[in-house]
Design a protein around this motif. Structure first.
Motif, PDB file in Angstrom:
ATOM      1  N   GLN A   1     -39.072 -65.560  25.475  1.00  0.00           N
ATOM      2  CA  GLN A   1     -38.674 -64.296  24.237  1.00  0.00           C
ATOM      3  C   GLN A   1     -39.093 -63.709  23.535  1.00  0.00           C
ATOM      4  O   GLN A   1     -38.803 -62.078  23.658  1.00  0.00           O
ATOM      5  CB  GLN A   1     -37.204 -64.549  24.901  1.00  0.00           C
ATOM      6  CG  GLN A   1     -36.638 -64.447  26.238  1.00  0.00           C
ATOM      7  CD  GLN A   1     -34.700 -65.175  26.182  1.00  0.00           C
ATOM      8  OE1 GLN A   1     -34.269 -64.742  25.456  1.00  0.00           O
ATOM      9  NE2 GLN A   1     -33.735 -64.720  27.441  1.00  0.00           N
ATOM     10  N   ALA A   2     -38.768 -64.406  22.040  1.00  0.00           N
ATOM     11  CA  ALA A   2     -39.602 -63.947  20.628  1.00  0.00           C
ATOM     12  C   ALA A   2     -41.046 -63.615  21.491  1.00  0.00           C
ATOM     13  O   ALA A   2     -41.415 -62.196  20.849  1.00  0.00           O
ATOM     14  CB  ALA A   2     -39.650 -64.668  20.064  1.00  0.00           C
ATOM     15  N   ILE A   3     -41.376 -63.864  22.429  1.00  0.00           N
ATOM     16  CA  ILE A   3     -43.505 -63.242  22.631  1.00  0.00           C
ATOM     17  C   ILE A   3     -43.386 -62.256  23.354  1.00  0.00           C
ATOM     18  O   ILE A   3     -43.539 -61.290  22.797  1.00  0.00           O
ATOM     19  CB  ILE A   3     -44.339 -64.392  23.183  1.00  0.00           C
ATOM     20  CG1 ILE A   3     -44.422 -65.638  22.041  1.00  0.00           C
ATOM     21  CG2 ILE A   3     -45.361 -64.288  23.378  1.00  0.00           C
ATOM     22  CD1 ILE A   3     -44.645 -67.475  22.840  1.00  0.00           C
ATOM     23  N   GLU A   4     -42.539 -62.077  23.995  1.00  0.00           N
ATOM     24  CA  GLU A   4     -42.256 -61.304  25.115  1.00  0.00           C
ATOM     25  C   GLU A   4     -42.206 -59.605  24.035  1.00  0.00           C
ATOM     26  O   GLU A   4     -42.439 -58.786  24.099  1.00  0.00           O
ATOM     27  CB  GLU A   4     -41.326 -61.282  26.204  1.00  0.00           C
ATOM     28  CG  GLU A   4     -41.698 -62.206  27.337  1.00  0.00           C
ATOM     29  CD  GLU A   4     -42.930 -61.908  28.515  1.00  0.00           C
ATOM     30  OE1 GLU A   4     -44.200 -60.930  27.842  1.00  0.00           O
ATOM     31  OE2 GLU A   4     -43.214 -62.735  28.371  1.00  0.00           O
ATOM     32  N   LEU A   5     -40.462 -60.414  22.708  1.00  0.00           N
ATOM     33  CA  LEU A   5     -40.670 -59.060  22.560  1.00  0.00           C
ATOM     34  C   LEU A   5     -41.519 -58.389  21.745  1.00  0.00           C
ATOM     35  O   LEU A   5     -41.682 -56.925  21.821  1.00  0.00           O
ATOM     36  CB  LEU A   5     -39.142 -59.235  21.824  1.00  0.00           C
ATOM     37  CG  LEU A   5     -38.491 -58.255  20.526  1.00  0.00           C
ATOM     38  CD1 LEU A   5     -38.432 -57.123  21.701  1.00  0.00           C
ATOM     39  CD2 LEU A   5     -37.351 -59.243  20.046  1.00  0.00           C
ATOM     40  N   GLU A   6     -41.915 -59.145  21.675  1.00  0.00           N
ATOM     41  CA  GLU A   6     -42.976 -58.499  20.125  1.00  0.00           C
ATOM     42  C   GLU A   6     -44.590 -57.817  21.224  1.00  0.00           C
ATOM     43  O   GLU A   6     -45.475 -57.167  20.707  1.00  0.00           O
ATOM     44  CB  GLU A   6     -43.918 -60.459  19.345  1.00  0.00           C
ATOM     45  CG  GLU A   6     -44.521 -59.852  18.710  1.00  0.00           C
ATOM     46  CD  GLU A   6     -45.003 -58.877  17.053  1.00  0.00           C
ATOM     47  OE1 GLU A   6     -45.382 -57.974  16.899  1.00  0.00           O
ATOM     48  OE2 GLU A   6     -43.912 -59.265  16.576  1.00  0.00           O
ATOM     49  N   PHE A   7     -45.150 -58.299  22.033  1.00  0.00           N
ATOM     50  CA  PHE A   7     -45.110 -57.673  22.724  1.00  0.00           C
ATOM     51  C   PHE A   7     -45.619 -56.692  23.544  1.00  0.00           C
ATOM     52  O   PHE A   7     -46.037 -55.704  23.156  1.00  0.00           O
ATOM     53  CB  PHE A   7     -46.675 -58.864  23.850  1.00  0.00           C
ATOM     54  CG  PHE A   7     -47.136 -59.750  23.393  1.00  0.00           C
ATOM     55  CD1 PHE A   7     -48.941 -59.356  22.850  1.00  0.00           C
ATOM     56  CD2 PHE A   7     -47.516 -61.247  22.933  1.00  0.00           C
ATOM     57  CE1 PHE A   7     -49.817 -59.895  22.005  1.00  0.00           C
ATOM     58  CE2 PHE A   7     -48.228 -61.671  22.229  1.00  0.00           C
ATOM     59  CZ  PHE A   7     -49.177 -61.141  21.686  1.00  0.00           C
TER      60      PHE A   7
END
Length: 193
Positions: free
Chosen positions: A181-187
């Protein structure tokens, strides 16, 4: 005249790389390396000089095969930011199912600033990653896919930190769903709307 090597160097370096990733340099014994490489201690010393020489060769192998291989597989230039996102998602699962973390990160932590030669190798690993990310972010900016207020050079450094952090969290057994989820948010925050 030196004798040619009579062993599968790539297999030996892969085995050494895995044991160094798992145990670290200091905790890895010659016996561990014998088991991981299928080489005798004599062959290790004759071929690589010592444990440090084998580590250096395994580290170079890691950069060439694992890091550059992962970049080539996932962060394909034609895939833009979605390829870079796929690269980060790929970090959640190692191909062999083992979670040993990143040899670059593990080595940066183990060697700190005390071993200049190995620190230069660590820095070169970070630079390979940063340069590839900068290339993809710059291309995304040029094609209008990156938000206009995002500076590619700074974003690339931030993504190197995220990349390394993801690998540390995964190795530590952190909840992969939260990391994803953190990766998705960053992108999602990088993409132009």
């Amino acid at each position: 005249m030196a004798r040619p090597r009579s062993f599968d160097e790539e297999a030996a370096l892969t085995g050494a790389m895995r044991v160094f990733r798992r145990l670290g340099f200091a905790a890895t014994s010659i016996r561990d390396l014998e088991q991981a490489t299928a080489l005798s201690a004599g062959s290790i010393y004759n071929s690589f000089g010592d444990k440090g020489g084998l580590f250096d060769a395994a580290f170079a192998h890691y950069l060439a095969v694992v890091l550059r291989g992962r970049l080539k597989t996932y962060a394909v230039e034609s895939d833009g930011l979605e390829g870079v996102r796929a690269l980060f998602i790929s970090l959640l699962e190692e191909p062999d199912g083992k979670q040993y973390g990143c040899l670059i990160t593990n080595s940066a932590i183990e060697f700190g600033v005390g071993d200049e030669a190995r620190q230069r190798a660590v820095t070169s690993g970070f630079e390979i990653l940063r340069t590839a990310l900068l290339d993809r972010l710059s291309a995304a900016r040029d094609s209008g896919l990156l938000r206009k207020d995002v500076a590619p050079a700074l974003a690339a450094v931030k993504l190197v930190a995220l990349y390394q952090g993801v690998l540390v969290l995964v190795r530590a057994g952190y909840k992969k769903r939260s990391v994803r989820q953190a990766i998705e948010l960053e992108f999602d925050m990088l993409v132009s709307r």
